[in-house]
Design an enzyme around this catalytic site. Structure first.
Site, PDB file in Angstrom:
ATOM      1  NE  ARG A   1      45.278 -60.019  -2.061  1.00 23.85           N
ATOM      2  CZ  ARG A   1      45.164 -60.548  -3.270  1.00 23.85           C
ATOM      3  NH1 ARG A   1      44.030 -61.110  -3.658  1.00 23.85           N
ATOM      4  NH2 ARG A   1      46.182 -60.554  -4.113  1.00 23.85           N
TER       5      ARG A   1
ATOM      6  CG  HIS B   1      42.931 -66.548  -3.144  1.00 20.05           C
ATOM      7  ND1 HIS B   1      43.528 -65.690  -2.256  1.00 20.05           N
ATOM      8  CD2 HIS B   1      43.032 -65.938  -4.352  1.00 20.05           C
ATOM      9  CE1 HIS B   1      43.979 -64.620  -2.893  1.00 20.05           C
ATOM     10  NE2 HIS B   1      43.686 -64.752  -4.187  1.00 20.05           N
TER      11      HIS B   1
HETATM   12  P1  NDP Z   1      42.670 -51.873  -9.585  1.00 23.29           P
HETATM   13  O1  NDP Z   1      43.825 -51.186  -8.961  1.00 23.29           O
HETATM   14  O2  NDP Z   1      42.455 -51.705 -11.047  1.00 23.29           O
HETATM   15  O3  NDP Z   1      41.322 -51.479  -8.843  1.00 23.29           O
HETATM   16  C1  NDP Z   1      41.264 -51.269  -7.469  1.00 23.29           C
HETATM   17  C2  NDP Z   1      40.049 -50.418  -7.201  1.00 23.29           C
HETATM   18  O4  NDP Z   1      39.900 -50.220  -5.794  1.00 23.29           O
HETATM   19  C3  NDP Z   1      40.148 -49.022  -7.828  1.00 23.29           C
HETATM   20  O5  NDP Z   1      38.909 -48.692  -8.379  1.00 23.29           O
HETATM   21  C4  NDP Z   1      40.452 -48.125  -6.628  1.00 23.29           C
HETATM   22  O6  NDP Z   1      39.993 -46.788  -6.771  1.00 23.29           O
HETATM   23  C5  NDP Z   1      39.666 -48.835  -5.552  1.00 23.29           C
HETATM   24  N1  NDP Z   1      40.161 -48.487  -4.212  1.00 23.29           N
HETATM   25  C6  NDP Z   1      41.382 -48.692  -3.683  1.00 23.29           C
HETATM   26  N2  NDP Z   1      41.451 -48.208  -2.427  1.00 23.29           N
HETATM   27  C7  NDP Z   1      40.232 -47.669  -2.176  1.00 23.29           C
HETATM   28  C8  NDP Z   1      39.677 -47.001  -1.068  1.00 23.29           C
HETATM   29  N3  NDP Z   1      40.391 -46.782   0.059  1.00 23.29           N
HETATM   30  N4  NDP Z   1      38.402 -46.569  -1.152  1.00 23.29           N
HETATM   31  C9  NDP Z   1      37.682 -46.777  -2.280  1.00 23.29           C
HETATM   32  N5  NDP Z   1      38.146 -47.406  -3.375  1.00 23.29           N
HETATM   33  C10 NDP Z   1      39.410 -47.846  -3.315  1.00 23.29           C
HETATM   34  O7  NDP Z   1      42.845 -53.418  -9.220  1.00 23.29           O
HETATM   35  P2  NDP Z   1      42.183 -54.685  -9.939  1.00 23.29           P
HETATM   36  O8  NDP Z   1      40.785 -54.378 -10.254  1.00 23.29           O
HETATM   37  O9  NDP Z   1      43.064 -55.178 -11.024  1.00 23.29           O
HETATM   38  O10 NDP Z   1      42.270 -55.765  -8.756  1.00 23.29           O
HETATM   39  C11 NDP Z   1      41.571 -55.555  -7.552  1.00 23.29           C
HETATM   40  C12 NDP Z   1      41.972 -56.581  -6.505  1.00 23.29           C
HETATM   41  O11 NDP Z   1      41.419 -57.859  -6.799  1.00 23.29           O
HETATM   42  C13 NDP Z   1      43.462 -56.870  -6.377  1.00 23.29           C
HETATM   43  O12 NDP Z   1      44.119 -55.871  -5.623  1.00 23.29           O
HETATM   44  C14 NDP Z   1      43.478 -58.209  -5.669  1.00 23.29           C
HETATM   45  O13 NDP Z   1      43.530 -57.993  -4.279  1.00 23.29           O
HETATM   46  C15 NDP Z   1      42.140 -58.828  -6.043  1.00 23.29           C
HETATM   47  N6  NDP Z   1      42.293 -60.035  -6.877  1.00 23.29           N
HETATM   48  C16 NDP Z   1      41.805 -61.227  -6.396  1.00 23.29           C
HETATM   49  C17 NDP Z   1      41.891 -62.370  -7.158  1.00 23.29           C
HETATM   50  C18 NDP Z   1      41.289 -63.643  -6.697  1.00 23.29           C
HETATM   51  O14 NDP Z   1      41.535 -64.687  -7.317  1.00 23.29           O
HETATM   52  N7  NDP Z   1      40.468 -63.645  -5.669  1.00 23.29           N
HETATM   53  C19 NDP Z   1      42.546 -62.358  -8.472  1.00 23.29           C
HETATM   54  C20 NDP Z   1      42.991 -61.055  -8.887  1.00 23.29           C
HETATM   55  C21 NDP Z   1      42.871 -59.943  -8.095  1.00 23.29           C
HETATM   56  P3  NDP Z   1      40.535 -45.851  -7.987  1.00 23.29           P
HETATM   57  O15 NDP Z   1      39.967 -46.460  -9.227  1.00 23.29           O
HETATM   58  O16 NDP Z   1      39.973 -44.522  -7.675  1.00 23.29           O
HETATM   59  O17 NDP Z   1      42.039 -45.944  -7.919  1.00 23.29           O
HETATM   60  C1  OXD Z   2      45.803 -61.905  -7.526  1.00 22.58           C
HETATM   61  C2  OXD Z   2      45.228 -63.077  -6.857  1.00 22.58           C
HETATM   62  O1  OXD Z   2      46.050 -60.898  -6.864  1.00 22.58           O
HETATM   63  O2  OXD Z   2      45.201 -64.173  -7.475  1.00 22.58           O
HETATM   64  O3  OXD Z   2      46.014 -61.964  -8.755  1.00 22.58           O
HETATM   65  O4  OXD Z   2      44.761 -62.973  -5.734  1.00 22.58           O
END
Ligand code: NDP
Ligand code: OXD
Length: 322
Positions: A237, A285
């Site tokens: 993000r 994006h």
């Molecule tokens: P997950 O919830 O599976 O993974 C998020 C990860 O971030 C976890 O490992 C979590 O830790 C870690 N995390 C969260 N907060 C913190 C913190 N404060 N400090 C350290 N680590 C942290 O989500 P996804 O992998 O499915 O997706 C991740 C993000 O990708 C989405 O939230 C979205 O914003 C973005 N995205 C972007 C897209 C695009 O097209 N650009 C498409 C899809 C998603 P823990 O494992 O310990 O909980």
């Molecule tokens: C998602 C994205 O969160 O597309 O899936 O950003």
């Protein structure tokens, strides 16, 4: 009452993006939810009866009017666009976790890691200058990719990068182990950064992650790695990055290159200085788009399970923010 029971609860698609076309979602959902009304916001009062809201950047006003609401489904993996709305109806929030979306994100991450690893900017400049010279090329095994946000998407991309030979380390809030990887927790950020040559962020946007990739964090990446400098890739993000600091680091050369798919303000405004920053890849994006045909069946299965009394999966923890 019995009439209401025999009619399955309606699904409302609520997306506040002017260029969004609901057509493909409506068609895909009607296929997998036969007999159920699939409404869009244009349907006015009837939409207020919706039992499930499938949303992307919903409006708080619209959500407040859904008095029969039982669950909110994010149309993406991220949920900041829902939690940012403010006071939400007290119903479960479900996010997308799907092979199709995960594979798309891994493609993007591998593409960008290879772009910087194989010195694409330097060769593009040589091409312009008709300069036929090979550059010194480190092996993947000499390069450490650090994945911030080592969750669903981060681990999958990490596995594919490992199979290409890169050394991959992960950073996640919980520090929970992942077989085959060194995983750092929140309190070990310094150690994680110090060994990272290519930083990939797949962090969700939460109060803790907002603005965390700034000049101080970038300055802690390994400065003298085999690529000649560190690289930053963000497909999580945009709100997690300080864009002025990334521009400075690229202009000064302390950052060798960067790839950004997400931005603090989207669409990125035409005059934004990022557009003219050197050694920066910008994509709008699109790293992992939500494909209606691939994702609708998962939403339908969740609704069927929920109505049969089984728990919803991939639930969001609003306190944690993801
Ligand atoms: P997950 O919830 O599976 O993974 C998020 C990860 O971030 C976890 O490992 C979590 O830790 C870690 N995390 C969260 N907060 C913190 C913190 N404060 N400090 C350290 N680590 C942290 O989500 P996804 O992998 O499915 O997706 C991740 C993000 O990708 C989405 O939230 C979205 O914003 C973005 N995205 C972007 C897209 C695009 O097209 N650009 C498409 C899809 C998603 P823990 O494992 O310990 O909980
Ligand atoms: C998602 C994205 O969160 O597309 O899936 O950003």
């Amino acid at each position: 009452m019995s009439g209401a029971r025999s009619r399955p609860g309606a699904v409302l698609l609520e997306v506040s993006e002017s260029d969004w076309d609901p057509g493909p979602w409506v068609r895909a959902l009607k296929k997998v939810l036969p007999g159920r009304r699939v409404l869009t916001d244009g349907e006015g009062l009837e939409a207020n009866d919706a039992v499930y809201a499938l949303v992307w950047k919903p409006s708080a006003e619209r959500l407040k009017r859904l008095h029969s609401l039982r669950a909110i489904f994010s149309l993406g993996a991220g949920v900041d666009h829902i939690l940012d709305v403010g006071s939400l109806p007290d119903v479960p929030i479900v996010r997308i976790v799907a092979d199709d979306l995960t594979a798309r994100m891994t493609e993007y991450v591998v593409w960008q890691v290879l772009h910087h690893h194989r010195q694409a900017f330097a060769y593009a400049a040589q091409h312009q200058a008709h300069d036929w010279r090979g550059r010194e090329q480190p092996a993947a095994a000499e390069v450490t990719v650090g994945v911030m946000g080592f969750g669903t998407l981060g681990q999958h991309a990490g596995q594919r990068l490992s199979s290409l030979g890169f050394r991959v380390v992960g950073w996640r809030r919980s520090a929970a182990p992942v077989a085959g990887f060194t995983v750092y927790g929140s309190d070990n950020l310094g150690a994680f950064l110090a060994e990272t040559d290519i930083l990939v962020s797949l962090l969700p946007l939460t109060p803790q992650t907002r603005g965390m990739v700034d000049r101080d964090l970038l300055a802690r990446l390994r400065p003298d790695g085999p690529l000649g400098g560190p690289v930053f890739i963000n497909a999580g993000r945009g709100g997690t990055q300080v864009e002025a600091d990334i521009i400075d680091a690229l202009r000064q050369g302390s950052l060798l290159g960067a790839s950004l798919d997400v931005f603090a303000k989207e669409p990125l405004p035409p005059g934004d200085p990022l557009w003219t920053t050197p050694r920066l890849v910008i994509t709008p994006h699109v790293a992992a788009a939500s494909d209606p045909d691939a994702l609708s069946s998962q939403i339908a299965e969740q609704i069927a399970a929920f109505e049969a009394g089984r728990p919803l999966i991939h639930l969001v923890d609003p306190q944690r923010g993801y």
